[in-house]
Design an enzyme around this catalytic site. Structure first.
Site, PDB file in Angstrom:
ATOM      1  N   GLY A   1      23.692  97.097 -12.950  1.00 42.78           N
ATOM      2  CA  GLY A   1      23.303  96.047 -13.861  1.00 42.78           C
ATOM      3  C   GLY A   1      24.313  94.929 -13.963  1.00 42.78           C
ATOM      4  O   GLY A   1      24.797  94.390 -12.969  1.00 42.78           O
TER       5      GLY A   1
ATOM      6  N   ALA B   1      32.174  96.218 -19.402  1.00 43.60           N
ATOM      7  CA  ALA B   1      30.722  96.116 -19.260  1.00 43.60           C
ATOM      8  C   ALA B   1      30.012  97.454 -19.437  1.00 43.60           C
ATOM      9  O   ALA B   1      28.786  97.516 -19.326  1.00 43.60           O
ATOM     10  CB  ALA B   1      30.376  95.527 -17.891  1.00 43.60           C
ATOM     11  N   ALA B   2      30.760  98.509 -19.688  1.00 42.02           N
ATOM     12  CA  ALA B   2      30.129  99.815 -19.899  1.00 42.02           C
ATOM     13  C   ALA B   2      29.417  99.812 -21.251  1.00 42.02           C
ATOM     14  O   ALA B   2      29.964  99.344 -22.251  1.00 42.02           O
ATOM     15  CB  ALA B   2      31.173 100.925 -19.857  1.00 42.02           C
TER      16      ALA B   2
ATOM     17  N   TYR C   1      23.071 100.498 -32.171  1.00 40.61           N
ATOM     18  CA  TYR C   1      23.514  99.641 -31.063  1.00 40.61           C
ATOM     19  C   TYR C   1      24.059  98.321 -31.600  1.00 40.61           C
ATOM     20  O   TYR C   1      25.118  97.854 -31.173  1.00 40.61           O
ATOM     21  CB  TYR C   1      22.332  99.386 -30.131  1.00 40.61           C
TER      22      TYR C   1
ATOM     23  N   ILE D   1      18.162  90.680 -20.294  1.00 42.35           N
ATOM     24  CA  ILE D   1      18.599  90.661 -18.895  1.00 42.35           C
ATOM     25  C   ILE D   1      17.889  91.800 -18.165  1.00 42.35           C
ATOM     26  O   ILE D   1      17.780  92.904 -18.699  1.00 42.35           O
ATOM     27  CB  ILE D   1      20.123  90.843 -18.782  1.00 42.35           C
TER      28      ILE D   1
END
Length: 240
Positions: free
Chosen positions: A11, A86-87, A151, A184
């Site tokens: 990703g 980015a994890a 989240y 995205i």
């Protein structure tokens, strides 16, 4: 130049890693998923150079593994210039139906993990008075969203952390910024209502990982930007 990308096998993280490789950086990609790590490292080594890519297994929530990874990267690739966090993981659920362990897992991976990687990267960046840290957040961390309270909490916390760290280390020549992507096309957005996502975007399209990668490249080169939240969302935050 050496760039470290946690979550660099898929990703957004993978696109960022490839973007930096394409501009001549040496890149270390780190992932806790062994098969994805092997595939990505082989792909990058064949397309670019074996000496430009280093793949390391590392769970971002394991502090000793993170610390050891930075030592290995410095020894094999050289001085670290750029850190990209980015994890990330997500599990959609209304809070009343959420599993508390899942919420803790999101907080550990999306917030505590980047805090740990930043802490240990600074041990190398601070003495050199140079470095660039890029945290990957989310527009949900700014605007909130139904079914994503855990989240959102993790990504919102990452914004506060980014701004505070930017104040701590700016005088030492280290810049800390956050990119807040919108919709995205990644594994994380599979199953979402694409028509609704397109409608909410001012640009009337869904973003691709390369859109975020270009923003990361810009931040790595922009020596007078720090403590910023950069939206890469097609204007979604104006409609959210």
């Amino acid at each position: 130049m050496v760039t470290v990308v946690f979550g660099g096998t898929g990703g957004i993280g993978r696109a960022i890693a490839e973007n930096f490789l394409s501009t001549g950086h040496k890149v270390a990609i780190l992932s806790r998923t062994a098969n994805k790590l092997d595939e990505a490292q082989s792909y990058f080594a064949e397309k670019y150079s074996k000496t430009s890519i280093l793949g390391l297994p590392c769970d971002i929530v394991n502090e000793s593994a993170v610390q050891d990874s930075f030592k290995t990267i410095e020894a094999q690739l050289g001085p670290i210039n750029v850190l990209v966090n980015a994890a990330g993981i997500n599990e959609n659920s209304l809070l009343i139906k959420s599993n508390t362990s899942s919420i803790k897992s999101m907080l550990d991976t999306n917030l505590i993990g980047p805090i740990v990687t930043c802490k240990h990267s600074l041990k190398f960046m601070l003495p050199r008075k140079n470095g660039c840290i890029i945290n990957i957040g989310s527009v949900v961390g700014v605007k909130g969203n139904v079914g994503q309270s855990g989240y959102s909490a993790s990504k919102s916390g990452l914004i506060g952390f980014t701004k505070s760290l930017a104040k701590e280390v700016g005088s030492r020549g280290i810049r800390v910024n956050l990119i807040a992507p919108g919709f995205i096309t990644t594994d994380m957005t599979k199953g979402e209502n694409e028509a609704k996502m397109v409608e909410m975007s001012l640009l009337k399209r869904i973003g691709v990982p390369q859109d975020v990668a270009m923003a990361a490249q810009m931040l790595s080169k922009s020596n007078y930007i720090t403590g910023a939240v950069i939206y890469v969302d097609g204007g979604l935050h104006l409609n959210f």
